[in-house]
Scaffold this motif. Sequence first.
Motif, PDB file in Angstrom:
ATOM      1  N   ILE A   1       8.447  25.221   4.308  1.00  0.00           N
ATOM      2  CA  ILE A   1       7.656  23.830   4.501  1.00  0.00           C
ATOM      3  C   ILE A   1       6.487  23.515   3.787  1.00  0.00           C
ATOM      4  N   VAL A   2       5.508  24.713   3.637  1.00  0.00           N
ATOM      5  CA  VAL A   2       4.244  24.298   2.736  1.00  0.00           C
ATOM      6  C   VAL A   2       4.780  24.326   1.370  1.00  0.00           C
ATOM      7  N   SER A   3       6.048  24.995   1.014  1.00  0.00           N
ATOM      8  CA  SER A   3       6.329  25.287  -0.596  1.00  0.00           C
ATOM      9  C   SER A   3       6.942  23.906  -0.882  1.00  0.00           C
ATOM     10  N   ILE A   4       7.442  22.924  -0.077  1.00  0.00           N
ATOM     11  CA  ILE A   4       8.030  21.627  -0.024  1.00  0.00           C
ATOM     12  C   ILE A   4       6.587  20.877  -0.361  1.00  0.00           C
ATOM     13  N   GLY A   5       5.620  20.977   0.318  1.00  0.00           N
ATOM     14  CA  GLY A   5       4.430  20.236  -0.147  1.00  0.00           C
ATOM     15  C   GLY A   5       3.867  20.491  -1.423  1.00  0.00           C
ATOM     16  N   HIS A   6       3.911  21.786  -1.593  1.00  0.00           N
ATOM     17  CA  HIS A   6       3.350  21.979  -2.885  1.00  0.00           C
ATOM     18  C   HIS A   6       4.268  21.466  -4.095  1.00  0.00           C
ATOM     19  N   ILE A   7       5.629  21.532  -3.930  1.00  0.00           N
ATOM     20  CA  ILE A   7       6.479  21.164  -4.775  1.00  0.00           C
ATOM     21  C   ILE A   7       6.348  19.619  -5.068  1.00  0.00           C
ATOM     22  N   LEU A   8       5.939  18.871  -4.098  1.00  0.00           N
ATOM     23  CA  LEU A   8       5.758  17.448  -4.005  1.00  0.00           C
ATOM     24  C   LEU A   8       4.389  17.243  -4.938  1.00  0.00           C
ATOM     25  N   ALA A   9       3.482  17.963  -4.823  1.00  0.00           N
ATOM     26  CA  ALA A   9       2.138  17.758  -5.414  1.00  0.00           C
ATOM     27  C   ALA A   9       2.514  17.923  -7.033  1.00  0.00           C
ATOM     28  N   SER A  10       3.249  19.292  -7.111  1.00  0.00           N
ATOM     29  CA  SER A  10       3.213  19.673  -8.629  1.00  0.00           C
ATOM     30  C   SER A  10       4.310  19.228  -9.415  1.00  0.00           C
ATOM     31  N   VAL A  11       5.296  18.749  -8.854  1.00  0.00           N
ATOM     32  CA  VAL A  11       6.680  18.515  -9.755  1.00  0.00           C
ATOM     33  C   VAL A  11       5.971  17.322 -10.723  1.00  0.00           C
ATOM     34  N   ALA A  12       5.472  16.465 -10.523  1.00  0.00           N
ATOM     35  CA  ALA A  12       4.825  15.436 -11.545  1.00  0.00           C
ATOM     36  C   ALA A  12       4.402  16.196 -12.707  1.00  0.00           C
TER      37      ALA A  12
ATOM     38  N   LEU B   1       2.034  26.433 -14.480  1.00  0.00           N
ATOM     39  CA  LEU B   1       1.101  25.271 -13.785  1.00  0.00           C
ATOM     40  C   LEU B   1       1.473  25.244 -12.269  1.00  0.00           C
ATOM     41  N   ALA B   2       2.651  24.932 -12.035  1.00  0.00           N
ATOM     42  CA  ALA B   2       2.935  24.652 -10.665  1.00  0.00           C
ATOM     43  C   ALA B   2       2.648  26.048  -9.780  1.00  0.00           C
ATOM     44  N   PHE B   3       2.753  27.111 -10.357  1.00  0.00           N
ATOM     45  CA  PHE B   3       2.297  28.359  -9.750  1.00  0.00           C
ATOM     46  C   PHE B   3       0.896  28.393  -9.319  1.00  0.00           C
ATOM     47  N   THR B   4       0.124  28.027 -10.268  1.00  0.00           N
ATOM     48  CA  THR B   4      -1.352  27.951 -10.214  1.00  0.00           C
ATOM     49  C   THR B   4      -1.803  27.022  -9.019  1.00  0.00           C
ATOM     50  N   LEU B   5      -1.383  25.848  -9.355  1.00  0.00           N
ATOM     51  CA  LEU B   5      -1.514  24.913  -8.289  1.00  0.00           C
ATOM     52  C   LEU B   5      -1.246  25.063  -7.007  1.00  0.00           C
ATOM     53  N   SER B   6      -0.091  25.712  -6.743  1.00  0.00           N
ATOM     54  CA  SER B   6       0.173  26.297  -5.409  1.00  0.00           C
ATOM     55  C   SER B   6      -0.763  27.052  -4.871  1.00  0.00           C
ATOM     56  N   LEU B   7      -1.077  28.194  -5.881  1.00  0.00           N
ATOM     57  CA  LEU B   7      -1.878  29.144  -5.313  1.00  0.00           C
ATOM     58  C   LEU B   7      -3.315  28.827  -4.997  1.00  0.00           C
ATOM     59  N   ASP B   8      -3.794  27.692  -5.623  1.00  0.00           N
ATOM     60  CA  ASP B   8      -5.113  27.165  -5.282  1.00  0.00           C
ATOM     61  C   ASP B   8      -5.201  26.167  -4.121  1.00  0.00           C
ATOM     62  N   ASP B   9      -4.307  25.603  -3.715  1.00  0.00           N
ATOM     63  CA  ASP B   9      -4.473  24.435  -2.744  1.00  0.00           C
ATOM     64  C   ASP B   9      -4.687  24.964  -1.508  1.00  0.00           C
ATOM     65  N   LEU B  10      -5.479  24.258  -0.990  1.00  0.00           N
ATOM     66  CA  LEU B  10      -6.228  24.307   0.524  1.00  0.00           C
ATOM     67  C   LEU B  10      -5.656  23.296   1.209  1.00  0.00           C
ATOM     68  N   VAL B  11      -5.788  22.020   0.890  1.00  0.00           N
ATOM     69  CA  VAL B  11      -5.433  21.090   1.767  1.00  0.00           C
ATOM     70  C   VAL B  11      -4.194  20.864   2.259  1.00  0.00           C
ATOM     71  N   ILE B  12      -3.268  20.809   1.442  1.00  0.00           N
ATOM     72  CA  ILE B  12      -1.784  20.445   1.689  1.00  0.00           C
ATOM     73  C   ILE B  12      -1.472  21.654   2.778  1.00  0.00           C
ATOM     74  N   ALA B  13      -1.772  23.034   2.216  1.00  0.00           N
ATOM     75  CA  ALA B  13      -1.365  24.063   3.382  1.00  0.00           C
ATOM     76  C   ALA B  13      -2.216  24.051   4.902  1.00  0.00           C
ATOM     77  N   SER B  14      -3.449  23.373   4.613  1.00  0.00           N
ATOM     78  CA  SER B  14      -4.120  23.627   5.959  1.00  0.00           C
ATOM     79  C   SER B  14      -3.279  22.441   6.935  1.00  0.00           C
ATOM     80  N   PHE B  15      -2.581  21.586   6.288  1.00  0.00           N
ATOM     81  CA  PHE B  15      -1.907  20.549   7.162  1.00  0.00           C
ATOM     82  C   PHE B  15      -0.611  21.222   7.662  1.00  0.00           C
ATOM     83  N   LEU B  16      -0.210  21.693   6.577  1.00  0.00           N
ATOM     84  CA  LEU B  16       1.500  22.203   6.818  1.00  0.00           C
ATOM     85  C   LEU B  16       1.746  23.612   7.245  1.00  0.00           C
ATOM     86  N   ALA B  17       0.724  24.322   7.288  1.00  0.00           N
ATOM     87  CA  ALA B  17       0.962  25.870   7.745  1.00  0.00           C
ATOM     88  C   ALA B  17       1.078  25.861   9.194  1.00  0.00           C
ATOM     89  N   SER B  18       1.954  26.601   9.530  1.00  0.00           N
ATOM     90  CA  SER B  18       2.117  26.742  11.108  1.00  0.00           C
ATOM     91  C   SER B  18       1.586  28.281  11.618  1.00  0.00           C
TER      92      SER B  18
END
Lengths: 264, 387
Positions: free
Chosen positions: A138-149, A199-216
Amino acid sequence: MRKVSKTTLSFLLLGYAFLYLPLFFVILNSFNDTEVPGIWKGFSFQVFLSVLEDKDLLYAALNSFKIALISATGAVFLGLLAAISTATKSSFWGKSLLDRGTIIPIFIPDIIIGFSLLMLFVFMKSAFGFPKGRGCIIVSIGHILASVAYVCVTIRAKLLMFDKSIEDAAKALGAKSLTIFLQIKIPIIKESILTGWLLAFTLSLDDLVIASFLASPGNVTLPMRIFSYARFGIDPKINAFATMLMTIVFICLTLAYFISRRKK
Amino acid sequence: MASKLKPYIIWFFVISVAISFMFLINSRRESRENREIISVYTLFRVIPPEVIKNFEKETGIKVIYDTGDDNDILEAKLLAANNEYDIICPSFIPYAARQVLMGVYTNLELDLLPNIKNIEGIITDQFKKTGGNTNYLIPLFWGTTGIVFESSIIDRIFPNEKIDSYDILFNEEKVKKLKEYGVSFPQELIDIFPQIKAYLKIDSKLKDIKSVKLCFNALKQIRKYVTKFASDGVVNDLLSGEICVAIVSSDIAARAIMLGESINKKIKYILPKECPVLWIDCMAIPKGSKNKKNAHKFLNYLMTSTVAAKITNSLGILTNIPEATKHFDEKIKVNDNICPLDPELLKKLIIGAPAKTKTDLKFERKFNRAWARIKASLSSAQDEDEI
């Protein structure tokens, strides 16, 4: 060999210092024998040992890598499809709207992506009973959404420069469209695919906000862990951990260099 | 042509294998964790690993312990998806106080919490006086907000002066001299507003526009001497010499003092006489929790006096168990500003009142907007109209 002037050399050095000096200080501090950052007390490997003991930090790092791998691969897959379909020359009503639609996620703040996805998943769960738990997918889905563009933009730029006559030539020689895609288009855009993936890998590795919301529960990522340590002063463990990461990256890059040279 | 394709096939192969391998790890972990579990979420790492290990050993319940750093994200998640964690730990004012009113917490079963009698004391009285309800919230962690400073610099600038008030920060003449050594103010308005109000001797219950204007004018005047607005990272800034004085909570100050000793930097923390602020972090069980019984067990365990003392000794955050103070380390007890034990002083601590009515909330919003302006240094004549 051409002689390099002193000004050129000093600009070169300044540029590299700008890039690498901060990292150098992180590495230096990771061998520091004190809990206080910024003040040199002595050389020691103590901090590295404490990193290996801190299961929470290592677990969070593993989790972050897992999420980054999944989301980078997913983002490249979707971004590639989006780039190919929007880079076609054919035009129809509303095409430019669709083209722009793939880039808009770049302008949406992370906090909105995170919160809206959370609302969506909570709604889906109450309406369809799915997804039950919110794991790293689920967190990955958030990151995909943020980096796919970003991936889409990178790949499309390369595709638009692509010489269409090559495709026509292949077609004239009887190649099927799948063959054209796999054997002509993919090799030409391979660099941009790799760039997009990294690029997507790095964006995902640094993200704090999306993961904070989605992490269970039990699914905390590395940046979340690091920020929750920050209240009581930046933990020297983080320096040591960064040094370990950089060492791994350095080894990988060196290996890649030697492998590619041997091939040539 | 086929040979050209090969490296990419290998690439994708490697990636997909890696991912499937990771899924495998995931599913193995889930199947292993079939035994009883509870999940706990606190802001910052307040519970040391050994306490959790001991609890797991005693009860056989596995604890998933997550930490975050933001009350607002915690609240957003709590309101959107209530069934995430079995135990959470928000700050009392204003978060937990309003969350109780929204009805997101379970009514605690007091039979399962025999140790709840341990929290009775002055801090809990203060908590109840401000509208806290121990049927929903357990006021377990507390501390104060005061001034932390590097004493060598302050002593040099203000010799022969007893530092015991906000005068050094809110008096323009004095804070001017501190600017070159760095002055840090808190990010959040709520951490500074009661203090400036008390310093200007405005009645804390008064909620009229005039008093607010007075406060903001005072803050605007000293704004140019404030070098930083930060709540985290104060420890680093203080030790590296980037700032010499800051308004912070006592647990951060305790950490700074402890680390300062190791590099021979003398750092002091005082509770200013105008307005010694008390803050409380509560433990609570959200309504959606699926392991309520085990969550009660964990809460009860944390309220044991020896366990509470262990938490305090390892991180310096105070636990609200009067019994436990006996077991506190000397190095924590020795500083009576960090760890105030004097009942007279405890009664004098001031705890902010939660916003209750709509007009209160409106006020809060306006203050926050004006505070954001001050922080961004955009203060102009407009502010006056805003407020």
